[in-house]
Design a protein around this motif. Structure first.
Motif, PDB file in Angstrom:
ATOM      1  N   ASP A   1     -13.998 -64.347  32.506  1.00  0.00           N
ATOM      2  CA  ASP A   1     -14.971 -64.023  33.007  1.00  0.00           C
ATOM      3  C   ASP A   1     -15.622 -64.043  31.098  1.00  0.00           C
ATOM      4  OD1 ASP A   1     -18.155 -62.805  32.704  1.00  0.00           O
ATOM      5  OD2 ASP A   1     -17.676 -61.817  34.873  1.00  0.00           O
ATOM      6  N   HIS A   2     -16.527 -64.947  31.245  1.00  0.00           N
ATOM      7  CA  HIS A   2     -17.039 -65.159  29.392  1.00  0.00           C
ATOM      8  C   HIS A   2     -18.273 -63.611  29.432  1.00  0.00           C
ATOM      9  CE1 HIS A   2     -20.557 -66.891  31.361  1.00  0.00           C
ATOM     10  NE2 HIS A   2     -19.766 -67.624  31.893  1.00  0.00           N
ATOM     11  N   THR A   3     -18.784 -62.956  30.195  1.00  0.00           N
ATOM     12  CA  THR A   3     -19.914 -61.945  29.747  1.00  0.00           C
ATOM     13  C   THR A   3     -19.035 -60.726  29.333  1.00  0.00           C
ATOM     14  OG1 THR A   3     -19.798 -61.164  32.424  1.00  0.00           O
ATOM     15  CG2 THR A   3     -21.565 -63.215  31.187  1.00  0.00           C
ATOM     16  N   PRO A   4     -19.996 -60.027  28.395  1.00  0.00           N
ATOM     17  CA  PRO A   4     -18.953 -58.772  27.785  1.00  0.00           C
ATOM     18  C   PRO A   4     -19.110 -58.055  28.772  1.00  0.00           C
ATOM     19  CG  PRO A   4     -20.742 -59.820  26.468  1.00  0.00           C
ATOM     20  CD  PRO A   4     -20.694 -60.779  27.827  1.00  0.00           C
ATOM     21  N   LEU A   5     -18.500 -56.894  28.975  1.00  0.00           N
ATOM     22  CA  LEU A   5     -18.683 -55.751  28.912  1.00  0.00           C
ATOM     23  C   LEU A   5     -18.866 -55.305  28.866  1.00  0.00           C
ATOM     24  CD1 LEU A   5     -14.458 -55.525  30.653  1.00  0.00           C
ATOM     25  CD2 LEU A   5     -16.186 -55.566  32.204  1.00  0.00           C
ATOM     26  N   PRO A   6     -19.641 -53.737  29.983  1.00  0.00           N
ATOM     27  CA  PRO A   6     -20.647 -53.534  29.200  1.00  0.00           C
ATOM     28  C   PRO A   6     -19.562 -51.537  28.528  1.00  0.00           C
ATOM     29  CG  PRO A   6     -21.160 -52.739  31.192  1.00  0.00           C
ATOM     30  CD  PRO A   6     -19.971 -53.910  30.932  1.00  0.00           C
ATOM     31  N   ALA A   7     -19.751 -50.824  27.289  1.00  0.00           N
ATOM     32  CA  ALA A   7     -18.673 -49.914  26.589  1.00  0.00           C
ATOM     33  C   ALA A   7     -17.934 -48.959  27.525  1.00  0.00           C
ATOM     34  CB  ALA A   7     -19.482 -48.930  25.732  1.00  0.00           C
ATOM     35  N   ALA A   8     -18.172 -48.036  28.192  1.00  0.00           N
ATOM     36  CA  ALA A   8     -18.136 -47.647  29.276  1.00  0.00           C
ATOM     37  C   ALA A   8     -16.701 -48.263  30.350  1.00  0.00           C
ATOM     38  CB  ALA A   8     -18.887 -46.699  29.920  1.00  0.00           C
ATOM     39  N   GLU A   9     -17.129 -49.535  30.178  1.00  0.00           N
ATOM     40  CA  GLU A   9     -16.175 -50.217  31.255  1.00  0.00           C
ATOM     41  C   GLU A   9     -15.134 -51.209  30.111  1.00  0.00           C
ATOM     42  OE1 GLU A   9     -18.087 -53.021  33.965  1.00  0.00           O
ATOM     43  OE2 GLU A   9     -19.091 -51.800  34.388  1.00  0.00           O
ATOM     44  N   LEU A  10     -15.322 -51.219  29.211  1.00  0.00           N
ATOM     45  CA  LEU A  10     -14.650 -52.236  27.894  1.00  0.00           C
ATOM     46  C   LEU A  10     -13.728 -50.645  27.590  1.00  0.00           C
ATOM     47  CD1 LEU A  10     -13.081 -53.976  26.399  1.00  0.00           C
ATOM     48  CD2 LEU A  10     -14.807 -53.046  24.497  1.00  0.00           C
ATOM     49  N   ARG A  11     -14.170 -49.329  27.548  1.00  0.00           N
ATOM     50  CA  ARG A  11     -13.160 -48.681  27.603  1.00  0.00           C
ATOM     51  C   ARG A  11     -12.108 -48.637  28.158  1.00  0.00           C
ATOM     52  NH1 ARG A  11     -17.860 -45.766  25.618  1.00  0.00           N
ATOM     53  NH2 ARG A  11     -18.512 -44.864  27.391  1.00  0.00           N
ATOM     54  N   ALA A  12     -12.226 -48.434  29.796  1.00  0.00           N
ATOM     55  CA  ALA A  12     -11.508 -48.010  31.105  1.00  0.00           C
ATOM     56  C   ALA A  12     -10.739 -49.171  31.436  1.00  0.00           C
ATOM     57  CB  ALA A  12     -12.357 -48.046  31.617  1.00  0.00           C
ATOM     58  N   ALA A  13     -11.114 -50.750  31.029  1.00  0.00           N
ATOM     59  CA  ALA A  13     -10.137 -51.768  31.001  1.00  0.00           C
ATOM     60  C   ALA A  13      -8.857 -51.728  30.159  1.00  0.00           C
ATOM     61  CB  ALA A  13     -10.746 -53.073  30.981  1.00  0.00           C
ATOM     62  N   ALA A  14      -8.875 -50.656  28.533  1.00  0.00           N
ATOM     63  CA  ALA A  14      -8.222 -51.173  27.704  1.00  0.00           C
ATOM     64  C   ALA A  14      -6.915 -50.017  27.520  1.00  0.00           C
ATOM     65  CB  ALA A  14      -9.270 -51.847  26.598  1.00  0.00           C
TER      66      ALA A  14
ATOM     67  N   THR B   1      -5.774 -48.477  28.448  1.00  0.00           N
ATOM     68  CA  THR B   1      -3.785 -48.789  28.823  1.00  0.00           C
ATOM     69  C   THR B   1      -2.541 -49.591  28.163  1.00  0.00           C
ATOM     70  OG1 THR B   1      -3.735 -49.459  31.017  1.00  0.00           O
ATOM     71  CG2 THR B   1      -4.067 -47.215  30.874  1.00  0.00           C
ATOM     72  N   TYR B   2      -3.261 -50.347  27.277  1.00  0.00           N
ATOM     73  CA  TYR B   2      -2.495 -51.443  25.975  1.00  0.00           C
ATOM     74  C   TYR B   2      -2.138 -51.031  25.605  1.00  0.00           C
ATOM     75  CZ  TYR B   2      -4.497 -54.287  30.582  1.00  0.00           C
ATOM     76  OH  TYR B   2      -4.431 -55.069  31.729  1.00  0.00           O
TER      77      TYR B   2
ATOM     78  N   ARG C   1      -2.603 -45.620  23.640  1.00  0.00           N
ATOM     79  CA  ARG C   1      -1.993 -46.518  23.396  1.00  0.00           C
ATOM     80  C   ARG C   1      -1.802 -47.977  22.203  1.00  0.00           C
ATOM     81  NH1 ARG C   1       1.030 -48.268  28.298  1.00  0.00           N
ATOM     82  NH2 ARG C   1       2.114 -50.211  26.881  1.00  0.00           N
ATOM     83  N   LEU C   2      -3.368 -47.946  21.758  1.00  0.00           N
ATOM     84  CA  LEU C   2      -3.649 -49.267  21.167  1.00  0.00           C
ATOM     85  C   LEU C   2      -3.668 -49.270  19.441  1.00  0.00           C
ATOM     86  CD1 LEU C   2      -5.201 -51.716  21.984  1.00  0.00           C
ATOM     87  CD2 LEU C   2      -7.672 -50.256  20.970  1.00  0.00           C
ATOM     88  N   ARG C   3      -3.032 -50.941  19.459  1.00  0.00           N
ATOM     89  CA  ARG C   3      -2.043 -50.710  18.547  1.00  0.00           C
ATOM     90  C   ARG C   3      -2.619 -51.622  16.841  1.00  0.00           C
ATOM     91  NH1 ARG C   3       3.944 -52.037  19.038  1.00  0.00           N
ATOM     92  NH2 ARG C   3       4.193 -52.210  16.831  1.00  0.00           N
TER      93      ARG C   3
END
Length: 332
Positions: free
Chosen positions: A30-43, A45-46, A67-69
């Motif tokens: 998807d080429h549209t940015p995620l809202p901040a809260a959704e981006l935090r939730a999506a990322a 566990t990565y 977990r982010l490095r």
């Protein structure tokens, strides 16, 4: 096994950088940015993130992603990332310099030419069926670029590339930067250092190539436009907030300066309504600086290589927070 999240659609070829590493990559198509809260939730566990300049990576985001490095920004600028917060969290930040230098310099010069010679206006005039005959006093009368004085605000890689292009137009090139070049480099580039006020007063075109910092935010304000020639034009392919758009619109409307060519905006993608109303000698583009197929592909691949390197215990080629270098090489 390490996992990487790609926040927005990038070129598929970039994923080839992870082949044979055992790293799992989840690409959000998807080429549209995620809202901040959704981006935090999506990322959350990565281990790695590939993001775009429209993604805000701040302390709250970092706290939500323990977990982010590594965060790889598909851009040369990284004002969308809180680098000190990332460093405190032990998260490497990378960008994509160099590969987009020539494409952005080309666009800056194209924007300068389009504004000076009123090319979009001429195109619209012809398409509207209004071109009936050639005349000496053409409706879209422009100004000369050859032999003019070009002022560069910022002389990093892109600014230097623009200076080299200006040679072909026999331009006098001034520059202002926080750090002056050695005299030998100035001679080689054919540039002359000027204090900011002198740059404004002498330049026929002022082209912005500085990063967005506290010291450069709204550096081009009402006072700056008042100091420019009434015939001068402003070109910005760097970062929108360096220019106070309301002040720019007022300066153009009141004839304090003659024109502007903008590829970036203060509240992008929003553009000041007063700027949109201006039709003459104002050229507005949707952030096309690095928009060539070759450049964008390599930007994506470069970001992917950076994430791959960090997650396999190597130092990435474009580490922004270099104080983490030893820790990265040592591995998790």
């Amino acid at each position: 096994m390490s996992r990487v999240f790609v926040s927005q659609e990038i070129v598929d070829e970039a994923l080839e950088e992870f082949e044979g590493t055992g790293i799992t990559v989840d690409l959000r198509r998807d080429h549209t940015p995620l809202p901040a809260a959704e981006l935090r939730a999506a990322a959350s566990t990565y281990d790695g993130l590939i993001c775009l300049l429209t993604d805000r990576i701040d302390a709250e985001f970092l706290a939500a992603c323990p977990r982010l490095r590594v965060v790889a920004n598909v851009a040369v600028g990284y004002d969308n990332i809180d680098v000190p917060a990332a460093t405190r969290a032990g998260v490497a930040v990378t960008n994509t310099p160099g590969v987009l230098t020539d494409a952005t310099a080309d666009l800056a010069f194209a924007l300068l030419l389009a504004t000076a010679r009123r090319i979009p206006e001429g195109d619209a005039f012809l398409r509207a069926g209004r071109y009936t005959h050639w005349r000496v006093n053409q409706e879209q009368m422009g100004v000369d670029v050859h032999g003019a004085t070009l002022g560069l605000f910022g002389l990093g890689q892109i600014g230097r590339a623009v200076a080299r292009r200006a040679r072909g137009f026999d331009m006098t090139v001034l520059y202002h930067d926080v750090q002056r070049l050695p005299a030998e480099d100035e001679r080689e580039l054919g540039v002359t250092y000027a204090e900011f006020d002198e740059l404004l007063a002498r330049s026929d075109f002022v082209s912005v190539h500085a990063p967005l910092l506290d010291s450069t935010r709204h550096r081009f304000d009402a006072a700056a436009f008042a100091a420019m020639k009434p015939t001068a034009m402003l070109i910005n392919t760097a970062r929108g907030p360096i220019v106070d758009e309301a002040a720019l619109a007022a300066a153009l409307r009141e004839g304090m300066i003659a024109g502007a060519g903008l590829d970036v905006f203060e509240r992008e993608p929003e553009v000041d309504a007063l700027l949109l109303e201006l039709r003459e000698r104002v050229v507005l583009l949707p952030h096309l600086g690095s928009a060539t197929g070759t450049t964008r592909r390599e930007m994506c691949r470069m970001a992917a290589r950076s994430v791959r390197d960090v997650l396999t215990g190597k130092r990435p080629e474009n580490l922004v927070n270099t104080e983490l270098a030893d820790r990265l090489v040592a591995g998790p």
